[in-house]
Design a protein around this motif. Structure first.
Motif, short mmCIF file in Angstrom:
data_model
loop_
_atom_site.label_atom_id
_atom_site.label_comp_id
_atom_site.label_asym_id
_atom_site.label_seq_id
_atom_site.Cartn_x
_atom_site.Cartn_y
_atom_site.Cartn_z
N ALA A 234 51.91 -8.34 38.32
CA ALA A 234 50.60 -9.31 38.35
C ALA A 234 49.44 -8.35 38.95
CB ALA A 234 50.44 -10.31 38.88
N VAL A 235 48.32 -8.23 37.99
CA VAL A 235 47.10 -7.46 38.45
C VAL A 235 45.77 -8.39 38.14
CG1 VAL A 235 45.55 -5.51 38.05
CG2 VAL A 235 48.09 -5.44 37.52
N ARG A 236 44.94 -8.65 39.11
CA ARG A 236 43.75 -9.33 38.95
C ARG A 236 42.80 -8.43 39.26
NH1 ARG A 236 44.33 -15.00 38.73
NH2 ARG A 236 42.02 -15.13 39.58
N ARG B 2 38.36 -8.33 39.31
CA ARG B 2 36.94 -8.97 39.23
C ARG B 2 35.66 -8.33 39.12
NH1 ARG B 2 31.81 -10.95 41.46
NH2 ARG B 2 31.76 -13.25 41.42
N GLY C 268 48.12 -9.43 33.44
CA GLY C 268 46.94 -8.82 33.91
C GLY C 268 45.69 -10.23 33.87
N HIS C 269 44.73 -10.30 34.68
CA HIS C 269 43.73 -11.18 34.78
C HIS C 269 42.38 -10.47 34.84
CE1 HIS C 269 41.23 -14.63 36.18
NE2 HIS C 269 41.69 -15.29 35.03
N GLU D 49 43.53 -6.83 42.65
CA GLU D 49 44.86 -7.01 43.65
C GLU D 49 45.85 -6.58 42.64
OE1 GLU D 49 45.46 -10.90 45.52
OE2 GLU D 49 46.70 -11.01 43.90
N ARG E 236 48.66 -19.09 44.51
CA ARG E 236 49.92 -17.94 44.63
C ARG E 236 50.63 -18.42 45.69
NH1 ARG E 236 46.25 -13.77 43.46
NH2 ARG E 236 44.99 -14.32 45.24
N MET F 270 58.41 -9.54 39.26
CA MET F 270 58.53 -9.44 40.95
C MET F 270 59.88 -9.48 41.16
SD MET F 270 55.43 -9.45 42.48
CE MET F 270 55.80 -9.95 43.97
N THR G 208 55.62 -14.88 37.67
CA THR G 208 54.34 -14.43 37.59
C THR G 208 53.88 -15.45 36.39
OG1 THR G 208 54.64 -12.11 37.95
CG2 THR G 208 52.53 -12.77 36.72
N MET H 278 50.04 -17.11 34.38
CA MET H 278 48.80 -17.01 34.10
C MET H 278 48.29 -18.10 33.11
SD MET H 278 46.54 -15.01 35.98
CE MET H 278 47.22 -13.59 36.25
N ASP I 178 46.12 -18.84 38.19
CA ASP I 178 47.30 -18.09 38.45
C ASP I 178 48.11 -18.61 39.40
OD1 ASP I 178 49.00 -15.97 39.56
OD2 ASP I 178 47.19 -14.48 39.85
N SER J 236 51.32 -17.45 40.29
CA SER J 236 52.41 -16.66 40.55
C SER J 236 53.04 -16.54 41.84
CB SER J 236 52.05 -15.12 40.10
OG SER J 236 51.22 -15.27 38.81
N SER K 260 53.38 -14.20 43.68
CA SER K 260 52.99 -12.72 43.81
C SER K 260 52.92 -12.14 45.19
CB SER K 260 51.85 -12.38 42.78
OG SER K 260 50.81 -13.21 43.19
N ARG K 261 52.89 -13.09 46.22
CA ARG K 261 52.43 -12.66 47.50
C ARG K 261 53.90 -11.72 47.96
NH1 ARG K 261 47.89 -12.61 46.78
NH2 ARG K 261 48.72 -12.30 45.14
#
Lengths: 326, 330
Positions: free
Chosen positions: A143-145, A147, A219-220, A236, B152, B201, B209, B211, B225, B227, B229-230
């Protein structure tokens, strides 16, 4: 001595001019702007020659640097490529995919050095993140964010507010992040986006874009011209063995706050990230060295095309409400 | 007179927090615990100094007035219907249900038995969220245009990774809190959902994940979001954030930003130590007060829980269809 001609003398033209002035082996031989008054003022300030016409500029340089608003990129890039010049062109490559195709074709046909100026690749925080992801620092990316944004960009001609000229917040602003993602994570399979672009709100634009990558990552991107709190970026990158994060409001090397003269408040806060060389210099230096040595620039005309194609797909999704496959 | 409360199942880790909240509440009494795992019922009863019942039936046959249900998601419907039939008020862990029909049956059962059915959405009680809501309602950021949320977390593992028991993966686990906040903030229902999920993940047979893109009835758009993902080295369990974008400005909430950073050499890691208000306590306290006869103020109803879970369910339908789906068309 490499002779450069700069076309388009607004904010980015100045930024590039400042970078060239630090290069002892580069001479800005001519500058051109379709506003003669602005060209004259610029020439006077920097002590450079104004070209009255494009052809005059092309006669005086080997490298052409295009810093005009997006919708005029092709208009200047095509004759420069056809004249055999090395061309560095501001992002996005062009306003339409048709213009991008014409530029790609021309570059292929004339085999000239060409680089779309995706300067984000030369920002050390983004470059380091790219290298870390490529080296496997976070494992498989999941996952990619990202901004990017601040308040609405204002210029005299207000061309950013004209969607037909700028492409709004998606084509003009988050194209930086789209290019970085394509560079770092590879192929995007589909895109879904929402945006305020078509709501005709005066000087407000905002987008939330979701991307699905071929490798399975999601991705977001948030792009904003709606935030009066000043320009901010963050990103991130989460993977199966770690995460990288950056926030321009937190990782601040130098922060100044000043009080107004009369002590009545109204002070200004200015965060800075000082560096020996700024990213614009690094980007242009890379291109000049490629021109001088015959190396291929690390950002290709196809990269420029792919970023625009992805941005236009996001715009199409925002406009139609549909998922757009690439 | 203390309100007598029982807990049905400790499968969900939030049960521990709710048990602590009940023990700390001067108006409540944790009367007992039942669990389909009798050993867990015994252990938790010992830990919280209360009685272990040998079945859900025997707990419901006691004089408890209310129950908190913290089973695996898929069992919420069955346990809630049992509790309603026994005339007990219910606070059910989120997501309220994993299937729309289950949710409808729960709402009908509670209504038929004239018992309260509430959903455990503690984020509603966050003072930061409540202030954000007042600020947005005051018009300070102008007309609301868009929302951006995150919830998250880390992968809780266990049955959460079994879609048969959880109803999905990260998306059903973490969508409902912020979807609920978005409904509460705007007073609008979520009309359409598009979702992308992934499993890069943990590479399992569940989404880690997720979104979501949502369109509200009045055209406000939002992403969320949800997810897991932490990373393992992340200094806390996760986050709840919500940003509102308006014509005059923006407001951004980071619900758990009220923390210290603890560089803990003994644990070999960096930790966030939260010092803000305990929203679980505030939620359980309102539940206890309502059972004692007070009016509902903030606590999420069964209907609220249904609407939020329907967003996650629509998200999975969107993934199946590869397109946005209407929440009323599933």
């Amino acid at each position: 001595m490499t002779r450069v001609g700069v076309i388009g003398l607004g904010t980015m033209g100045r930024q590039h001019m400042d970078a060239y002035r630090q290069m002892l082996d580069v001479e800005v031989a001519a500058v051109y702007d379709h506003h003669p008054d602005r060209a004259q003022a610029f020439a006077q300030e920097y002590g450079v020659r104004v070209a009255g016409r494009l052809s005059e500029l092309l006669d005086q340089c080997e490298v052409v640097d295009i810093c005009t608003p997006t919708y005029r990129h092709a208009e200047y890039a095509l004759p420069a490529i056809e004249a055999g010049k090395a061309v560095v062109c501001e992002k996005p490559l062009a306003r339409t995919l048709e213009d991008c195709e014409r530029i790609v074709e021309a570059v292929k046909k004339h085999n000239t050095p060409f680089m779309p100026a995706h300067v984000l690749r030369f920002f050390p925080e983004y470059r380091t993140a790219h290298q870390l992801v490529k080296s496997g620092a976070v494992g498989v990316v999941a996952a990619v964010r990202m901004r990017r944004g601040g308040d609405f960009p204002r210029t005299k001609s207000d061309w950013y507010a004209d969607f037909n000229k700028s492409g709004g917040v998606i084509l003009d602003l988050i194209i930086h992040d789209l290019d970085w993602l394509l560079w770092t994570l590879g192929t995007v399979e589909r895109v879904y986006a929402k945006a305020l672009t078509f709501r005709n709100l005066e000087h407000l634009d905002y987008t939330l874009v979701t991307l699905k990558f071929k490798n399975g990552a999601v991705g977001h991107i948030e792009g904003t011209w709606c935030d009066p709190g000043g320009f901010k970026v963050n990103f991130e990158i989460c993977g199966d063995s770690g995460m990288l994060e950056y926030d321009s409001t937190r990782q601040v090397a130098l922060q100044m706050a000043t009080r107004a003269e009369d002590g009545a408040g109204g002070g200004v806060q200015v965060p800075e990230s000082p560096a020996v060389q700024n990213p614009y210099y690094l980007e242009l230096r890379h291109f000049i060295e490629c021109v001088q040595t015959g190396q291929t620039p690390e950002i290709t005309v196809e990269d420029g095309y792919n970023a625009v194609r992805l941005a236009l797909a996001a715009i199409e999704s925002a406009q139609t409400g549909r998922v757009v496959a690439l | 007179m203390k309100v007598k409360v029982g807990i049905m199942s400790f499968a969900h880790l939030h049960a521990d927090s709710y048990a602590h909240c009940l023990k700390a509440n001067p108006n409540a009494e944790l009367v007992g615990i039942a669990d389909h795992d009798p050993a867990r019922a015994q252990a938790k009863a010992q830990q919280f100094e209360t009685q272990a019942f040998d079945s859900y039936e025997s707990l419901l046959a006691s004089d408890v007035q209310a129950v908190i249900i913290c089973s695996e998601n898929v069992h919420h419907a069955r346990l809630a219907q049992m509790a309603a039939a026994a005339g007990k008020h219910i606070l059910c862990e989120k997501p309220l249900m994993t299937k729309l029909d289950d949710g409808k049956a729960m709402l009908a059962a509670a209504q038929g038995a004239s018992v309260h059915l509430f959903t455990a959405f503690p984020c509603r009680f966050s003072p930061a969220f409540q202030q954000m809501k007042r600020t947005v309602e005051s018009g300070a950021i102008g007309e609301l245009l868009a929302l951006r949320g995150t919830n998250r977390g880390s992968n809780p593992g266990g049955w959460f990774n079994d879609p048969e028991l959880a109803g999905g993966g990260a998306m059903i686990d973490h969508t409902v809190h912020v979807a609920d906040l978005m409904r509460l903030l705007t007073g609008q229902e979520i009309a359409e959902v598009y979702a992308e999920t992934g499993n890069n993940m943990f590479h399992g047979a569940f989404d880690d994940t997720a979104m979501l893109t949502m369109t509200l009835q009045n055209g406000i758009f939002a992403t969320l979001d949800s997810s897991w993902s932490r990373p393992k080295t992340f200094p806390t369990w996760g986050d709840v954030t919500l940003a509102a974008i308006g014509t005059r400005g923006i407001i951004e909430m980071d619900m758990f930003a009220q923390h210290l950073i603890h560089y803990d050499d003994r644990a070999g890691r960096i930790k966030q130590v939260f010092w803000g208000d305990n929203i679980d306590y505030l939620m359980v306290d309102e539940f206890v007060r309502i059972v004692a006869g007070a009016e509902r103020q903030i606590l999420a109803t069964g209907e609220d829980g249904y609407k939020a879970a329907a967003v996650a369910i629509a998200g999975y339908e969107s993934v199946r269809r590869g397109e946005p789906v209407g929440t009323t068309s599933i």
